[in-house]
Motif scaffolding. Sequence first.
Motif, PDB file in Angstrom:
ATOM      1  N   PRO A   1      95.883 -14.043  78.195  1.00 32.80           N
ATOM      2  CA  PRO A   1      96.589 -13.598  77.156  1.00 32.80           C
ATOM      3  C   PRO A   1      96.184 -13.889  75.192  1.00 32.80           C
ATOM      4  N   TYR A   2      97.095 -15.034  75.312  1.00 28.11           N
ATOM      5  CA  TYR A   2      96.098 -15.474  73.877  1.00 28.11           C
ATOM      6  C   TYR A   2      94.897 -15.375  73.488  1.00 28.11           C
ATOM      7  N   ALA A   3      94.493 -16.068  74.572  1.00 29.11           N
ATOM      8  CA  ALA A   3      92.782 -16.215  74.248  1.00 29.11           C
ATOM      9  C   ALA A   3      92.125 -14.570  74.174  1.00 29.11           C
ATOM     10  N   ARG A   4      92.872 -13.857  74.786  1.00 31.70           N
ATOM     11  CA  ARG A   4      92.348 -11.998  75.473  1.00 31.70           C
ATOM     12  C   ARG A   4      92.189 -11.764  73.904  1.00 31.70           C
ATOM     13  N   SER A   5      93.722 -11.929  73.884  1.00 31.57           N
ATOM     14  CA  SER A   5      94.169 -10.995  71.989  1.00 31.57           C
ATOM     15  C   SER A   5      93.419 -11.491  71.021  1.00 31.57           C
ATOM     16  N   THR A   6      93.340 -13.263  71.406  1.00 32.89           N
ATOM     17  CA  THR A   6      91.900 -13.581  69.640  1.00 32.89           C
ATOM     18  C   THR A   6      90.792 -13.312  70.426  1.00 32.89           C
ATOM     19  N   LEU A   7      90.154 -13.232  70.929  1.00 24.78           N
ATOM     20  CA  LEU A   7      88.684 -13.368  71.262  1.00 24.78           C
ATOM     21  C   LEU A   7      87.919 -12.210  71.188  1.00 24.78           C
ATOM     22  N   SER A   8      88.591 -11.144  72.101  1.00 26.52           N
ATOM     23  CA  SER A   8      87.990 -10.074  72.269  1.00 26.52           C
ATOM     24  C   SER A   8      87.525  -9.034  71.102  1.00 26.52           C
ATOM     25  N   SER A   9      88.394  -9.577  70.413  1.00 28.70           N
ATOM     26  CA  SER A   9      87.527  -7.886  69.294  1.00 28.70           C
ATOM     27  C   SER A   9      86.937  -8.896  68.497  1.00 28.70           C
ATOM     28  N   VAL A  10      87.013 -10.245  68.270  1.00 23.10           N
ATOM     29  CA  VAL A  10      85.619 -10.545  67.443  1.00 23.10           C
ATOM     30  C   VAL A  10      83.722 -10.799  68.909  1.00 23.10           C
ATOM     31  N   ILE A  11      83.789 -10.897  69.847  1.00 25.21           N
ATOM     32  CA  ILE A  11      82.829 -10.258  70.664  1.00 25.21           C
ATOM     33  C   ILE A  11      82.583  -9.123  70.686  1.00 25.21           C
ATOM     34  N   ALA A  12      83.670  -7.657  70.726  1.00 27.57           N
ATOM     35  CA  ALA A  12      83.146  -7.094  70.811  1.00 27.57           C
ATOM     36  C   ALA A  12      82.337  -7.204  69.724  1.00 27.57           C
ATOM     37  N   VAL A  13      82.843  -7.166  68.163  1.00 23.23           N
ATOM     38  CA  VAL A  13      82.257  -6.405  67.089  1.00 23.23           C
ATOM     39  C   VAL A  13      80.508  -7.881  67.237  1.00 23.23           C
ATOM     40  N   LEU A  14      80.500  -9.005  67.559  1.00 21.56           N
ATOM     41  CA  LEU A  14      79.395 -10.133  67.543  1.00 21.56           C
ATOM     42  C   LEU A  14      78.290  -9.734  68.906  1.00 21.56           C
ATOM     43  N   SER A  15      79.022  -8.634  69.829  1.00 22.86           N
ATOM     44  CA  SER A  15      78.047  -7.518  70.449  1.00 22.86           C
ATOM     45  C   SER A  15      76.989  -6.501  70.005  1.00 22.86           C
ATOM     46  N   MET A  16      77.694  -6.325  68.285  1.00 16.08           N
ATOM     47  CA  MET A  16      76.802  -5.354  68.004  1.00 16.08           C
ATOM     48  C   MET A  16      76.082  -5.549  67.039  1.00 16.08           C
ATOM     49  N   VAL A  17      76.263  -6.537  66.884  1.00 13.42           N
ATOM     50  CA  VAL A  17      74.847  -7.293  65.774  1.00 13.42           C
ATOM     51  C   VAL A  17      74.402  -7.669  66.568  1.00 13.42           C
ATOM     52  N   PRO A  18      72.642  -6.519  65.715  1.00 11.77           N
ATOM     53  CA  PRO A  18      71.302  -6.965  66.052  1.00 11.77           C
ATOM     54  C   PRO A  18      70.130  -8.457  66.226  1.00 11.77           C
ATOM     55  N   PRO A  19      70.673  -9.247  66.898  1.00 11.52           N
ATOM     56  CA  PRO A  19      70.071 -10.323  66.639  1.00 11.52           C
ATOM     57  C   PRO A  19      69.230 -10.793  66.473  1.00 11.52           C
ATOM     58  N   LEU A  20      67.837  -9.824  66.384  1.00 14.15           N
ATOM     59  CA  LEU A  20      66.761 -10.458  65.604  1.00 14.15           C
ATOM     60  C   LEU A  20      66.843 -10.231  63.838  1.00 14.15           C
ATOM     61  N   ALA A  21      68.043  -9.216  63.418  1.00 14.98           N
ATOM     62  CA  ALA A  21      68.210  -9.436  62.029  1.00 14.98           C
ATOM     63  C   ALA A  21      69.065 -10.774  61.611  1.00 14.98           C
ATOM     64  N   LEU A  22      69.439 -10.991  62.129  1.00 10.72           N
ATOM     65  CA  LEU A  22      69.773 -12.992  61.902  1.00 10.72           C
ATOM     66  C   LEU A  22      68.510 -13.849  61.740  1.00 10.72           C
ATOM     67  N   LEU A  23      67.211 -13.656  62.658  1.00 11.12           N
ATOM     68  CA  LEU A  23      66.451 -14.362  62.875  1.00 11.12           C
ATOM     69  C   LEU A  23      66.139 -14.783  61.143  1.00 11.12           C
ATOM     70  N   PRO A  24      65.973 -14.630  60.013  1.00  7.61           N
ATOM     71  CA  PRO A  24      65.430 -15.439  59.369  1.00  7.61           C
ATOM     72  C   PRO A  24      67.333 -15.737  58.270  1.00  7.61           C
ATOM     73  N   ILE A  25      68.622 -15.800  58.894  1.00  9.02           N
ATOM     74  CA  ILE A  25      70.060 -16.636  58.320  1.00  9.02           C
ATOM     75  C   ILE A  25      69.314 -17.824  59.350  1.00  9.02           C
ATOM     76  N   LEU A  26      68.576 -17.741  60.793  1.00  9.33           N
ATOM     77  CA  LEU A  26      69.155 -18.939  61.682  1.00  9.33           C
ATOM     78  C   LEU A  26      67.384 -19.731  60.541  1.00  9.33           C
ATOM     79  N   PHE A  27      66.907 -19.412  60.566  1.00  9.97           N
ATOM     80  CA  PHE A  27      65.240 -20.016  59.890  1.00  9.97           C
ATOM     81  C   PHE A  27      65.965 -20.786  58.588  1.00  9.97           C
ATOM     82  N   ILE A  28      66.528 -20.260  58.211  1.00 14.04           N
ATOM     83  CA  ILE A  28      67.575 -20.991  56.484  1.00 14.04           C
ATOM     84  C   ILE A  28      67.939 -22.248  57.118  1.00 14.04           C
ATOM     85  N   VAL A  29      69.381 -21.846  57.450  1.00 11.89           N
ATOM     86  CA  VAL A  29      70.557 -22.433  58.010  1.00 11.89           C
ATOM     87  C   VAL A  29      69.548 -23.347  58.858  1.00 11.89           C
ATOM     88  N   PHE A  30      69.334 -23.096  59.996  1.00 13.76           N
ATOM     89  CA  PHE A  30      69.044 -24.249  61.624  1.00 13.76           C
ATOM     90  C   PHE A  30      67.388 -24.857  60.688  1.00 13.76           C
TER      91      PHE A  30
END
Length: 270
Positions: free
Chosen positions: A104-133
């Motif tokens: 339950p503690y992990a569910r309360s901590t991580l459920s919301s952030v996982i749901a939000v991350l699933s809404m982020v378009p991964p291809l929009a992060l591609l320039p950021i990933l190239f800059i960082v990595f």
Amino acid sequence: MRWINKIPERPAAILLAALPFLAIFLAYAIASDIRLEANPQDKLLPAPSTIVETAQRLFTEPDRRSKEILLWNDTLASLGRLAAGVGIAATLSLAIGLAVGLLPYARSTLSSVIAVLSMVPPLALLPILFIVFGLGETSKIVLIVIGITPFMTRDLAQRVLEIPHEQIVKAQTLGASSAVIAMRVALPQVLPRLISNVRLSLGSAWLFLIAAEAVASNVGLGYRIFLVRRYLAMDVILTYVMWITVLAFLIDWLLKNLSRRAFPWMEAGL
């Protein structure tokens, strides 16, 4: 007898499965013939015979400069990136999914952030990933991981939550710890779903891989497709597209048979 109760025999099922592919081939052949008859130099829809000749050349003839068969080099590079990305994503999804589903503690901590991350378009992060990595292998693998991990995690966590509560109670009555419950009760029931999730995520993983290779790479199936498009080499592009399709089908078939053999009680219907 109603049609809903009619099941085709195996020969009929094979024929029915082949019909859509035959229809696609005939439609392409007719369209190609019409365009080439109007303009023999047309490159948009090369004749099937041209594609076959190109495929034979790409699979067997080495490059004049590198003396290597580029298609095989591209295949090995792309499959390596795909395996690394999907493998890391599957491992993370399994670990986080078990934690969210059981604790339950992990569910309360991580459920919301996982749901939000699933809404982020991964291809929009591609320039950021190239800059960082950087432009190397890491950014391409990370894109695949970011792209498919949230969805797999949410599904696996839901599967853990669907485990009958009586099983958890009985395990605790017998003195099982949280770790034992996770490994002996939840894990065997989640692994078949993990394989199904990997199968369903392969299409997205290929998409992210090809997009990353097209932007920054010097080897790979996606890189080669976007390299030759400037020359309108549709015969090469179509050969690579069909080869990617064959690879995806083979991987899916292997995973399906792995699920059936490892978990015979679980009908792998996907």
